[in-house]
Design a protein around this motif. Structure first.
Motif, PDB file in Angstrom:
ATOM      1  N   CYS A 139       0.823  -1.208   0.000  1.00 14.35           N
ATOM      2  CA  CYS A 139       0.000   0.000   0.000  1.00 14.35           C
ATOM      3  C   CYS A 139       0.862   1.265   0.000  1.00 14.35           C
ATOM      4  O   CYS A 139       0.536   2.246  -0.676  1.00 14.35           O
ATOM      5  N   ARG A 140       1.971   1.240   0.741  1.00 12.23           N
ATOM      6  CA  ARG A 140       2.872   2.410   0.711  1.00 12.23           C
ATOM      7  C   ARG A 140       3.392   2.652  -0.702  1.00 12.23           C
ATOM      8  O   ARG A 140       3.446   3.787  -1.171  1.00 12.23           O
ATOM      9  N   ASP A 141       3.754   1.556  -1.386  1.00 10.57           N
ATOM     10  CA  ASP A 141       4.257   1.691  -2.764  1.00 10.57           C
ATOM     11  C   ASP A 141       3.200   2.307  -3.676  1.00 10.57           C
ATOM     12  O   ASP A 141       3.514   3.083  -4.578  1.00 10.57           O
ATOM     13  N   ARG A 142       1.973   1.920  -3.435  1.00  7.50           N
ATOM     14  CA  ARG A 142       0.887   2.414  -4.272  1.00  7.50           C
ATOM     15  C   ARG A 142       0.644   3.910  -4.055  1.00  7.50           C
ATOM     16  O   ARG A 142       0.317   4.640  -4.982  1.00  7.50           O
ATOM     17  N   VAL A 143       0.783   4.335  -2.806  1.00  7.99           N
ATOM     18  CA  VAL A 143       0.460   5.722  -2.459  1.00  7.99           C
ATOM     19  C   VAL A 143       1.659   6.650  -2.687  1.00  7.99           C
ATOM     20  O   VAL A 143       1.500   7.842  -2.958  1.00  7.99           O
ATOM     21  N   ARG A 144       2.867   6.086  -2.572  1.00  8.83           N
ATOM     22  CA  ARG A 144       4.082   6.886  -2.545  1.00  8.83           C
ATOM     23  C   ARG A 144       4.188   7.966  -3.636  1.00  8.83           C
ATOM     24  O   ARG A 144       4.476   9.123  -3.325  1.00  8.83           O
ATOM     25  N   PRO A 145       3.981   7.622  -4.934  1.00  6.00           N
ATOM     26  CA  PRO A 145       4.169   8.679  -5.947  1.00  6.00           C
ATOM     27  C   PRO A 145       3.280   9.902  -5.687  1.00  6.00           C
ATOM     28  O   PRO A 145       3.748  11.043  -5.819  1.00  6.00           O
ATOM     29  N   ALA A 146       2.033   9.671  -5.299  1.00  2.00           N
ATOM     30  CA  ALA A 146       1.130  10.810  -5.045  1.00  2.00           C
ATOM     31  C   ALA A 146       1.548  11.582  -3.800  1.00  2.00           C
ATOM     32  O   ALA A 146       1.417  12.815  -3.744  1.00  2.00           O
ATOM     33  N   LEU A 147       2.062  10.857  -2.813  1.00  2.00           N
ATOM     34  CA  LEU A 147       2.505  11.519  -1.584  1.00  2.00           C
ATOM     35  C   LEU A 147       3.747  12.372  -1.866  1.00  2.00           C
ATOM     36  O   LEU A 147       3.847  13.518  -1.412  1.00  2.00           O
ATOM     37  N   VAL A 148       4.652  11.812  -2.653  1.00  2.00           N
ATOM     38  CA  VAL A 148       5.860  12.556  -3.029  1.00  2.00           C
ATOM     39  C   VAL A 148       5.477  13.803  -3.833  1.00  2.00           C
ATOM     40  O   VAL A 148       6.007  14.896  -3.622  1.00  2.00           O
ATOM     41  N   GLU A 149       4.510  13.641  -4.731  1.00  2.00           N
ATOM     42  CA  GLU A 149       4.080  14.775  -5.555  1.00  2.00           C
ATOM     43  C   GLU A 149       3.455  15.863  -4.674  1.00  2.00           C
ATOM     44  O   GLU A 149       3.723  17.057  -4.853  1.00  2.00           O
ATOM     45  N   ALA A 150       2.625  15.437  -3.725  1.00  2.00           N
ATOM     46  CA  ALA A 150       1.951  16.405  -2.842  1.00  2.00           C
ATOM     47  C   ALA A 150       2.982  17.196  -2.037  1.00  2.00           C
ATOM     48  O   ALA A 150       2.882  18.424  -1.906  1.00  2.00           O
ATOM     49  N   VAL A 151       3.971  16.503  -1.505  1.00  2.00           N
ATOM     50  CA  VAL A 151       5.008  17.177  -0.709  1.00  2.00           C
ATOM     51  C   VAL A 151       5.881  18.042  -1.625  1.00  2.00           C
ATOM     52  O   VAL A 151       6.302  19.139  -1.253  1.00  2.00           O
ATOM     53  N   GLY A 152       6.113  17.544  -2.846  1.00  2.00           N
ATOM     54  CA  GLY A 152       6.947  18.275  -3.795  1.00  2.00           C
ATOM     55  C   GLY A 152       6.347  19.596  -4.235  1.00  2.00           C
ATOM     56  O   GLY A 152       7.062  20.482  -4.691  1.00  2.00           O
ATOM     57  N   HIS A 153       5.030  19.720  -4.103  1.00  2.00           N
ATOM     58  CA  HIS A 153       4.397  20.971  -4.522  1.00  2.00           C
ATOM     59  C   HIS A 153       4.286  21.993  -3.396  1.00  2.00           C
ATOM     60  O   HIS A 153       3.756  23.078  -3.598  1.00  2.00           O
ATOM     61  N   LEU A 154       4.760  21.624  -2.224  1.00  2.00           N
ATOM     62  CA  LEU A 154       4.794  22.614  -1.141  1.00  2.00           C
ATOM     63  C   LEU A 154       5.904  23.630  -1.415  1.00  2.00           C
ATOM     64  O   LEU A 154       6.787  23.383  -2.234  1.00  2.00           O
ATOM     65  N   HIS A 155       5.875  24.741  -0.711  1.00  2.00           N
ATOM     66  CA  HIS A 155       6.997  25.664  -0.723  1.00  2.00           C
ATOM     67  C   HIS A 155       8.250  24.847  -0.360  1.00  2.00           C
ATOM     68  O   HIS A 155       8.197  23.994   0.530  1.00  2.00           O
ATOM     69  N   PRO A 156       9.387  25.095  -1.041  1.00  2.00           N
ATOM     70  CA  PRO A 156      10.562  24.239  -0.811  1.00  2.00           C
ATOM     71  C   PRO A 156      10.939  24.070   0.658  1.00  2.00           C
ATOM     72  O   PRO A 156      11.348  22.990   1.080  1.00  2.00           O
ATOM     73  N   TRP A 157      10.777  25.123   1.428  1.00  2.00           N
ATOM     74  CA  TRP A 157      11.187  25.051   2.826  1.00  2.00           C
ATOM     75  C   TRP A 157      10.232  24.171   3.649  1.00  2.00           C
ATOM     76  O   TRP A 157      10.673  23.292   4.398  1.00  2.00           O
ATOM     77  N   THR A 158       8.932  24.400   3.475  1.00  2.29           N
ATOM     78  CA  THR A 158       7.978  23.551   4.205  1.00  2.29           C
ATOM     79  C   THR A 158       8.052  22.125   3.661  1.00  2.29           C
ATOM     80  O   THR A 158       7.879  21.163   4.407  1.00  2.29           O
ATOM     81  N   GLY A 159       8.340  21.999   2.360  1.00  3.02           N
ATOM     82  CA  GLY A 159       8.521  20.673   1.773  1.00  3.02           C
ATOM     83  C   GLY A 159       9.687  19.934   2.407  1.00  3.02           C
ATOM     84  O   GLY A 159       9.608  18.729   2.666  1.00  3.02           O
ATOM     85  N   GLU A 160      10.772  20.672   2.689  1.00  2.00           N
ATOM     86  CA  GLU A 160      11.937  20.052   3.319  1.00  2.00           C
ATOM     87  C   GLU A 160      11.580  19.554   4.721  1.00  2.00           C
ATOM     88  O   GLU A 160      11.930  18.431   5.114  1.00  2.00           O
ATOM     89  N   MET A 161      10.856  20.387   5.455  1.00  2.48           N
ATOM     90  CA  MET A 161      10.456  19.982   6.810  1.00  2.48           C
ATOM     91  C   MET A 161       9.496  18.797   6.767  1.00  2.48           C
ATOM     92  O   MET A 161       9.558  17.887   7.599  1.00  2.48           O
TER      93      MET A 161
END
Lengths: 375, 375
Positions: free
Chosen positions: B43-65
């Motif tokens: 299930c983590r593998d299935r969700v991971r790309p969308a989770l990475v994308e969601a975090v990747g679209h945050l402001h770089p600083w909040t994304g880093e945190m």
């Protein structure tokens, strides 16, 4: 409306043609002021029952902090008739946004409650992040209740804001929620940009450029004003084009408002602003007047840069001298021009939206009133 | 689903018949453990790309945190293969929730991302409120980045969580968003209840009753587990009745999980929990074992109450003695019984929902696995 939910908010697209400067003289007429005051009161009265209900459904403790933050109660939870309640600008914009597209203002009430709660949330959390202990002449929530509780109260307000909108009746709820979500992301990004400015140099590579400042201000201040108008229009059933135009008008208003705030942050009368004179300079904040002054070149700009670079902490005397240099380097004039350009653009954008009277006129009155301070 | 958006979350309705105790022996079989690990990984593998994308679209600083909080990166933003990533329980529940109602797990992905982001948000802000400096054997976000940035990162995660769900395709998005909103309100209320417990006496009028503790735990822990399952089911097109049943199963799971956490908070092996022995007692936390012990009457309960009332701060020796008294007064046995009752109720509730295999079985395996710790 564009559908770019997950992308970072776009860099400010609110360019204003250089020719469009210094057109509007800010009216200080008492007629305008009276109309705007009546208008704000009318909209606050309309939204109040739903806002009270929304806060009343919070956990009693977070509800108490919310009531304090909204100026309804003191820090013991007792009603505080002397509490400094906000003007209710955002809720008023939401109601007028609906009326201006021909709908009954009542349909905008969930949107009005949502933006007011989001605004309160952002003040609560921003005060924590900025270590700002005073808000509207009273201790900020985190000062009165503690940092942890302040974080919690902000969370409660944010959660309730989205809930109220998500539960609104009608066919336009989903679009309204999506718009609010985009705004929340913009708000948080704006705050992140602002906090990151602190670590950047005053000049040279990595210095904050005026355009980056505009982007920050659009996200931090403009987006929610635009959202308030947009939510009113969306809930009022307006077509996407009108929603986008109103959103843009609100963003221009926000940029004008922020520019004036920056002027007052340096040259404002402490008796009016409630802050010490030159407050923003003492805090080393990278505000628009300073950035414009530094970007201007010339001798005063150079001297200012040397001064800001040389001191670890700006004391009262240095701040006074820095303020003189900012003014001499054109920072004050440039920021006034910025405010006027965006206020003009806000009025002009309103006219593009073919809105319904009298709400359209009332929006004009309100826009003018909001900038109607001594700057 | 009931539509009570603005009301405070209802007091825990997850009563369990007294006869239904101590039925399930928690399985420690390696077969189960292996299946659950594979399941979580899938299930983590299935969700991971969308989770990475969601975090990747945050402001770089909040994304880093956010990446740091999720265990993907260290505090300098570099990938951290040794970073302790969570198990991904909530995202797995969302995916299985959809599969268990006969839908493709892919439809649940926006819900899975949303609950994972909300979970991360709540850890970030709760650590600030509880002044908890350690999270998964590393400095908490606020310790690594500062309190203000920690508040901001939490806000960014919360905003993005709602956004991802609100932008999900399909006809069930609005219902999913409303469910998430109710859960957010419950989460915040649970945290408020928990923080308020600190100021209440150990006994007498105003003391925390076990039922109030259950309500807090249902809001703070159960609601999001229930929401994860419910979002999967909603996005999978399940009828309201199934959604409600799955939500209830998740809440029971949460209550069982919290009870086990409370046992480990007192008697857990520090090498496993990463916390000092008797940690919750040292911190004076009003957890279920203590409340049940105090409520039990008898000599040990009385002695415990006198002890807790008499000390300002509980040191190591006092904590050890208090732990003995809690055990003697039946606090440990009672909490074990509580965990077993709710785990049984969770399994039983799953069976009520007439779910589709193999996801239904996988949920059973997962439920058992989550409580499969030494307690």
């Amino acid at each position: 409306m564009s559908a770019r939910p997950m992308s970072a908010p776009a860099v400010c697209s609110l360019t204003v043609a250089p020719g469009a400067t210094a057109v509007t003289e800010v009216s200080t007429s008492r007629v305008h002021e009276a109309s705007a005051t009546v208008l704000l009161g009318r909209c606050r009265d309309r939204v109040r029952p739903a806002l009270v209900e929304a806060v009343g459904h919070l956990h009693p403790w977070t509800g108490e902090m919310a009531a304090y933050a909204l100026g309804w109660a003191d820090a013991t939870g007792k009603p505080d008739p002397g509490g400094s309640e906000g003007k209710g600008v955002r809720q008023t914009l939401a109601v007028l946004g609906a009326e201006a597209v021909g709908a009954d203002g009542a349909v905008a009430v969930p949107g009005a409650v949502a933006v007011e709660l989001v605004h309160t949330f952002s003040l609560l959390h921003d005060d924590i992040m900025d270590a700002d202990g005073l808000r509207r002449q009273r201790p900020a929530v985190w000062k009165a209740y503690g940092t942890g509780p302040g974080v919690l109260a902000g969370d409660a307000l944010l959660a309730q804001a989205v809930t109220i909108l998500a539960e609104a009746p009608g066919h336009h709820t989903a679009a309204a929620v999506r718009h609010l979500c985009r705004t929340l992301n913009a708000l948080v990004s704006g705050q992140a940009e602002d906090l990151r400015f602190e670590d950047r140099p005053w000049r040279g590579p990595g210095a904050v450029e005026p355009e980056q400042y505009r982007s920050m201000a659009e996200h931090k201040t403009g987006a929610l004003l635009g959202c308030a108008l947009a939510l009113g229009a969306i809930l009022g059933g307006a077509p996407d084009g009108t929603v986008t135009t109103l959103d843009r008008a609100g963003r221009h208003l926000g940029l004008a408002f922020q520019a004036v705030d920056d002027i007052l942050g340096i040259w404002g009368d402490p008796r009016v602003t409630g802050k010490p004179v030159h407050a923003d300079l003492r805090q080393g904040k990278k505000t628009f007047p300073v950035l414009i002054a530094l970007a201007g070149g010339g001798e005063a700009a150079h001297e200012l840069a040397v001064l800001l670079d040389s001191v670890e902490r700006i004391d009262g005397e240095t701040a006074e001298y820095a303020a003189e240099l900012v003014e001499e380097a054109g920072g004050r004039t440039g920021t006034r021009r910025e405010a006027r350009r965006h206020l003009d653009a806000a009025h002009r954008t309103l006219r593009e939206a073919s809105l319904i009277h009298p709400a359209a006129q009332e929006l004009d009155v309100l826009f003018t009133h909001l900038l109607d301070r001594t700057w």
